[in-house]
Design an enzyme around this catalytic site. Sequence first.
Site, PDB file in Angstrom:
ATOM      1  N   ILE A 108       0.822  -1.214   0.000  1.00  0.00           N
ATOM      2  CA  ILE A 108       0.000   0.000   0.000  1.00  0.00           C
ATOM      3  C   ILE A 108       0.856   1.264   0.000  1.00  0.00           C
ATOM      4  O   ILE A 108       0.344   2.363   0.148  1.00  0.00           O
ATOM      5  CB  ILE A 108      -0.919   0.031   1.242  1.00  0.00           C
ATOM      6  CG1 ILE A 108      -0.086  -0.024   2.525  1.00  0.00           C
ATOM      7  CG2 ILE A 108      -1.922  -1.116   1.197  1.00  0.00           C
ATOM      8  CD1 ILE A 108      -0.870   0.315   3.773  1.00  0.00           C
ATOM      9  N   HIS A 126      -4.643  -4.103  -2.424  1.00  0.00           N
ATOM     10  CA  HIS A 126      -5.006  -3.671  -1.066  1.00  0.00           C
ATOM     11  C   HIS A 126      -5.153  -2.153  -0.965  1.00  0.00           C
ATOM     12  O   HIS A 126      -5.145  -1.596   0.120  1.00  0.00           O
ATOM     13  CB  HIS A 126      -3.961  -4.146  -0.044  1.00  0.00           C
ATOM     14  CG  HIS A 126      -4.007  -5.628   0.192  1.00  0.00           C
ATOM     15  ND1 HIS A 126      -2.989  -6.316   0.805  1.00  0.00           N
ATOM     16  CD2 HIS A 126      -4.953  -6.542  -0.101  1.00  0.00           C
ATOM     17  CE1 HIS A 126      -3.309  -7.607   0.866  1.00  0.00           C
ATOM     18  NE2 HIS A 126      -4.491  -7.768   0.321  1.00  0.00           N
ATOM     19  N   CYS A 137     -18.392  13.378   2.937  1.00  0.00           N
ATOM     20  CA  CYS A 137     -18.739  14.096   1.701  1.00  0.00           C
ATOM     21  C   CYS A 137     -17.906  13.649   0.504  1.00  0.00           C
ATOM     22  O   CYS A 137     -18.182  14.072  -0.618  1.00  0.00           O
ATOM     23  CB  CYS A 137     -18.610  15.607   1.896  1.00  0.00           C
ATOM     24  SG  CYS A 137     -16.912  16.204   1.886  1.00  0.00           S
ATOM     25  N   GLY A 197       8.792 -11.526  -3.194  1.00  0.00           N
ATOM     26  CA  GLY A 197       8.666 -11.112  -1.796  1.00  0.00           C
ATOM     27  C   GLY A 197       7.277 -11.262  -1.217  1.00  0.00           C
ATOM     28  O   GLY A 197       6.894 -10.508  -0.332  1.00  0.00           O
ATOM     29  N   THR A 199       4.544 -13.805   0.745  1.00  0.00           N
ATOM     30  CA  THR A 199       4.397 -15.058   1.479  1.00  0.00           C
ATOM     31  C   THR A 199       2.928 -15.449   1.515  1.00  0.00           C
ATOM     32  O   THR A 199       2.557 -16.430   2.102  1.00  0.00           O
ATOM     33  CB  THR A 199       4.861 -14.893   2.937  1.00  0.00           C
ATOM     34  OG1 THR A 199       4.166 -13.785   3.503  1.00  0.00           O
ATOM     35  CG2 THR A 199       6.347 -14.651   3.015  1.00  0.00           C
ATOM     36  N   ASN A 223      12.575 -14.701  -3.596  1.00  0.00           N
ATOM     37  CA  ASN A 223      12.359 -14.584  -2.152  1.00  0.00           C
ATOM     38  C   ASN A 223      13.545 -15.223  -1.434  1.00  0.00           C
ATOM     39  O   ASN A 223      13.963 -16.316  -1.807  1.00  0.00           O
ATOM     40  CB  ASN A 223      11.050 -15.314  -1.765  1.00  0.00           C
ATOM     41  CG  ASN A 223      10.448 -14.789  -0.471  1.00  0.00           C
ATOM     42  OD1 ASN A 223      11.162 -14.614   0.512  1.00  0.00           O
ATOM     43  ND2 ASN A 223       9.149 -14.537  -0.489  1.00  0.00           N
TER      44      ASN A 223
HETATM   45 ZN   LIG Z   1     -16.120  16.103   4.045  1.00  0.00          ZN
END
Ligand SMILES: [Zn+2]
Length: 255
Positions: A108, A126, A137, A197, A199, A223
Amino acid sequence: MQQDIICVAQAIQRAERILIITGAGLSADSGLPTYRGLGGLYNGLTAEGLPIEAALSGPMLQRDPALCWKYLAQLGEACLGASPNAGHAAIAELQRRKPGCWVLTQNIDGYHRQAGSPVERLIEIHGELAPLFCQSCGAEDSDLAAHLKKPLPPRCARCGGVLRPPVVLFEEMLPEDAIGRLYDQVHQGFDVVIAVGTTASFPYIVEPVAEARRSGGFTVEVNPQRTDISRWVDVHLAGRASDVLPELLGHIPGH
Ligand SMILES: [Zn+2]
């Protein structure tokens, strides 16, 4: 290993469609902690006595946003404090040389984009840490770094709602568009699949490797350790991604 690297380089050269699957091990070479999904920053419980999977969950973000954000902020600080490594750069360069090369990542941190991987051939399954958006909003807010210096949770400048990153928290669904794009590509087939890399035994990681095997594709794992998929792949390159991938690229002619 040298012989294996040349063998993989030749397979990549012959291939038209390539999928590179990346996990925490790749970003570990940048100094990021290896987390399983979002957890694994912690071996035991958080200061509140919770498993990290509970602290970093969708329900916790609703129930106690400040607590969830305490741990999101630690992830944010870690990602902002490090940068893409030679492995990310080699992958982006391989995508430039091979227009049929895709990246599927569990990470991420956004490092593939930072390293120059084209977004149209990048699937972040992810999600990612930025930009934040308002849960009330929908307004976007791109300054994660500034919010981490202020009291948590970060608030929307427009309506005061709680902001969140577009990551997949524990107990949340994977993004449908990312899953759709992945399976669309898997059904078109890949000549070479390389797991770097990772697992994970998640189906969306294992299935592309298994599908490539079924259809006569070439499968590779990079790996330092052996994993659940090591015994299935054609070649296991035992080394760090930031060492192995640039070396691999060195055996593939550029234009
Ligand atoms: Zn807002």
